[in-house]
Design an enzyme around this catalytic site. Structure first.
Site, PDB file in Angstrom:
ATOM      1  N   GLY A 129      -2.401 -33.167 -66.952  1.00 44.10           N
ATOM      2  CA  GLY A 129      -0.937 -33.798 -67.049  1.00 44.10           C
ATOM      3  C   GLY A 129      -1.354 -35.267 -67.525  1.00 44.10           C
ATOM      4  O   GLY A 129      -1.828 -36.174 -67.596  1.00 44.10           O
ATOM      5  N   SER A 130      -0.039 -35.600 -68.411  1.00 44.56           N
ATOM      6  CA  SER A 130       0.144 -36.814 -68.975  1.00 44.56           C
ATOM      7  C   SER A 130      -1.039 -37.000 -70.100  1.00 44.56           C
ATOM      8  O   SER A 130      -0.903 -36.321 -70.868  1.00 44.56           O
ATOM      9  CB  SER A 130       0.163 -38.112 -68.167  1.00 44.56           C
ATOM     10  OG  SER A 130       0.465 -39.321 -68.552  1.00 44.56           O
ATOM     11  N   SER A 131      -1.578 -38.181 -70.043  1.00 46.70           N
ATOM     12  CA  SER A 131      -2.734 -38.280 -70.917  1.00 46.70           C
ATOM     13  C   SER A 131      -3.766 -37.044 -70.915  1.00 46.70           C
ATOM     14  O   SER A 131      -4.143 -36.589 -71.987  1.00 46.70           O
ATOM     15  CB  SER A 131      -3.557 -39.550 -70.757  1.00 46.70           C
ATOM     16  OG  SER A 131      -4.238 -39.484 -69.515  1.00 46.70           O
ATOM     17  N   HIS A 271       7.936 -38.321 -64.584  1.00 47.31           N
ATOM     18  CA  HIS A 271       6.536 -38.332 -65.046  1.00 47.31           C
ATOM     19  C   HIS A 271       5.830 -38.422 -63.828  1.00 47.31           C
ATOM     20  O   HIS A 271       5.637 -39.197 -63.199  1.00 47.31           O
ATOM     21  CB  HIS A 271       6.322 -39.188 -65.972  1.00 47.31           C
ATOM     22  CG  HIS A 271       4.931 -39.191 -66.643  1.00 47.31           C
ATOM     23  ND1 HIS A 271       4.962 -38.291 -67.925  1.00 47.31           N
ATOM     24  CD2 HIS A 271       3.819 -39.857 -66.532  1.00 47.31           C
ATOM     25  CE1 HIS A 271       3.735 -38.433 -68.313  1.00 47.31           C
ATOM     26  NE2 HIS A 271       2.995 -39.226 -67.572  1.00 47.31           N
TER      27      HIS A 271
END
Length: 286
Positions: A129-131, A271
């Site tokens: 997730g995310s990066s 997010h």
């Protein structure tokens, strides 16, 4: 601006229980890449009960979290981890196969785990997730022969964070803000350039994003879908859409007839989208 975040790579070897016990364990692995991230492995006590050798799940940590908190986070159910500073998804060395960057090091982890833990090489899966979602896309582009399926949360298209100055782990305001737009073919060419000449099978891609994401713009969802529809030779129009699935206010879009690409739009979610173990495992087929 360099990223100031803690990231984690988790390798969950599900093949054989009781080898290391149900503990997160740091291991040393052969690594000829310039990047030297640490590798941790979690081997469940319960042996793999499916047919043949067991699977491997590579879970790549998001930003702004410590290793221990990620490992114990109920919203991130994959039990494994590796602690370091931000993932390099911006430099050319990480955006090409065997370029020496973080993606190269993760590929080395996968190869080691397959051999060490008696993994079925046809059952290697990546999530993040995310990066970690960004790196999941990069891994799918640069190492498609090592991975069978990807379930990525709140990321960006592969190559979107590239640094014009060649910086390592550089933040990209244009990409994060949703201003990086390209045609499907242009995005597809970015993927193909990460492993030039490759004509073999690609991983099945499952892409999640929240409509209220204030860190990585929701525009990145459609740009990622454009990228992979081009790589797979699919129309950008979904062949089927399911409302309120896998959760209320989520919309699942399937592309093509072979189950190669699925987008999941999480209405009202910021997010990043919480990991959905059931849906990701179904996508992986485990």
């Amino acid at each position: 601006m360099a990223w100031s975040m803690s990231t984690l790579v988790w390798l969950v070897a599900l093949a054989a229980g009781g080898v290391m016990g149900a503990q997160l364990t740091a291991v040393t692995y052969p690594n000829n890449a310039t990047s030297k991230p640490q590798m941790h492995v979690y081997v469940p006590d319960k042996p793999w009960s499916g047919q043949g050798k067991g699977p491997l799940v590579v879970a790549i940590h998001s930003c702004q979290s410590s290793g221990p908190s990620y490992f114990n986070n109920a919203k991130i159910p994959w039990r494994q981890g590796s602690d370091r500073k931000g993932w390099d998804v911006s430099s050319k060395r990480s955006l090409v196969r065997n370029g020496g960057g973080d993606s190269h090091a993760i590929a080395n982890m996968i190869l080691y785990a397959i051999e060490k833990y008696n993994i079925d090489k046809e059952k290697v899966f990546v999530t993040g997730g995310s990066s970690g979602g960004m790196m999941s896309n990069v891994m799918a582009a640069a190492y498609p022969d090592l991975i069978r399926a990807v379930s990525l949360y709140s990321g960006v298209p592969a190559g979107c964070f590239v640094s014009s100055g060649g910086g390592v782990a550089q933040w990209n305001n244009s990409c994060s803000g949703g201003q990086s737009r390209a045609s499907a073919e242009q995005w597809g060419n970015v993927v193909r350039a990460m492993y030039p000449g490759y004509t073999g099978p690609r991983p099945r891609m499952q892409v999640w994003h929240g409509s209220a994401d204030g860190t990585l713009s929701p525009n990145n969802y459609q740009e990622t879908i454009k990228q992979w529809t081009n790589v797979f030779g699919l129309s950008q129009t979904p062949t089927s859409t399911v409302q309120n699935f896998p959760e209320r206010n989520y919309r699942t879009e399937n592309y093509g007839t072979e189950g190669m690409l699925q987008g999941i739009w999480a209405q009202g979610v910021g997010h990043s989208v919480p990991s959905n173990l059931t849906a990701s495992e179904q996508w992986f087929g485990i």
